[in-house]
Design a protein around this motif. Structure first.
Motif, short mmCIF file in Angstrom:
data_model
loop_
_atom_site.label_atom_id
_atom_site.label_comp_id
_atom_site.label_asym_id
_atom_site.label_seq_id
_atom_site.Cartn_x
_atom_site.Cartn_y
_atom_site.Cartn_z
N GLY A 1 0.70 -1.31 0.12
CA GLY A 1 0.04 0.13 0.05
C GLY A 1 0.91 1.26 0.05
O GLY A 1 0.41 2.45 0.14
N LEU A 2 2.04 1.18 -0.27
CA LEU A 2 3.11 2.49 -0.06
C LEU A 2 3.29 2.77 -1.61
O LEU A 2 3.47 2.08 -2.48
CB LEU A 2 4.45 2.01 0.28
CG LEU A 2 4.46 1.74 1.87
CD1 LEU A 2 5.74 1.27 2.18
CD2 LEU A 2 3.93 2.72 2.61
N ASP A 3 3.11 4.19 -1.70
CA ASP A 3 3.37 4.60 -3.09
C ASP A 3 4.92 4.93 -3.34
O ASP A 3 5.44 5.91 -2.55
CB ASP A 3 2.71 6.11 -3.26
CG ASP A 3 2.72 6.65 -4.62
OD1 ASP A 3 3.41 6.13 -5.46
OD2 ASP A 3 2.26 8.02 -4.63
N ARG A 8 13.66 6.20 -6.46
CA ARG A 8 14.51 5.42 -7.15
C ARG A 8 15.71 5.12 -6.81
O ARG A 8 16.21 5.71 -5.69
CB ARG A 8 14.77 6.41 -8.23
CG ARG A 8 13.54 7.11 -9.33
CD ARG A 8 13.02 5.85 -9.88
NE ARG A 8 11.87 6.14 -10.84
CZ ARG A 8 10.77 5.77 -10.50
NH1 ARG A 8 10.70 4.92 -9.65
NH2 ARG A 8 9.53 6.12 -11.17
N SER A 9 16.34 3.98 -6.99
CA SER A 9 17.56 3.56 -6.54
C SER A 9 18.57 4.38 -7.03
O SER A 9 18.32 4.85 -8.22
CB SER A 9 17.60 2.09 -6.48
OG SER A 9 17.67 1.58 -8.07
N ALA A 10 19.85 4.18 -6.66
CA ALA A 10 20.87 5.00 -7.16
C ALA A 10 22.09 4.44 -6.85
O ALA A 10 22.30 3.95 -5.69
CB ALA A 10 20.87 6.35 -6.72
#
Length: 88
Positions: A1-3, A8-10
């Motif tokens: 349920g998290l948006d 973004r990974s980096a």
């Protein structure tokens, strides 16, 4: 349920690594990769499981729901141990 739309990974850059007080990894492969990439890094690089029971936290990517739940529980337990150390 998290948006997670904005998440973004980096790649870990030297600049970010050197600004950190502590780098926490889930497994030895990632810990070793950081130390190989930045061998002169002064920041401690620890495995989260070392603060717990020493059993490596593995990526549940190809597992089922039970594997994900186990992984999340191990992460939560390691974070609780880390918080206890940091709050001392």
């Amino acid at each position: 349920g998290l948006d997670l739309t904005g998440h973004r990974s980096a790649w870990l850059s030297r600049e970010v690594a050197e600004r950190a007080s502590l780098l926490v990894q889930f497994d030895e492969e990632n810990r070793a990769s950081v130390l190989d990439r930045y061998p002169d890094l002064a920041v401690p690089v620890v495995r989260l499981d070392a603060l717990n029971d020493g059993v490596e936290i593995t990526d549940p990517v190809d597992g089922g729901q039970a594997d994900f739940q186990r992984c999340y529980q191990r992460i939560a337990s390691g974070i609780q141990a880390l918080m206890g150390l940091l709050l001392r």
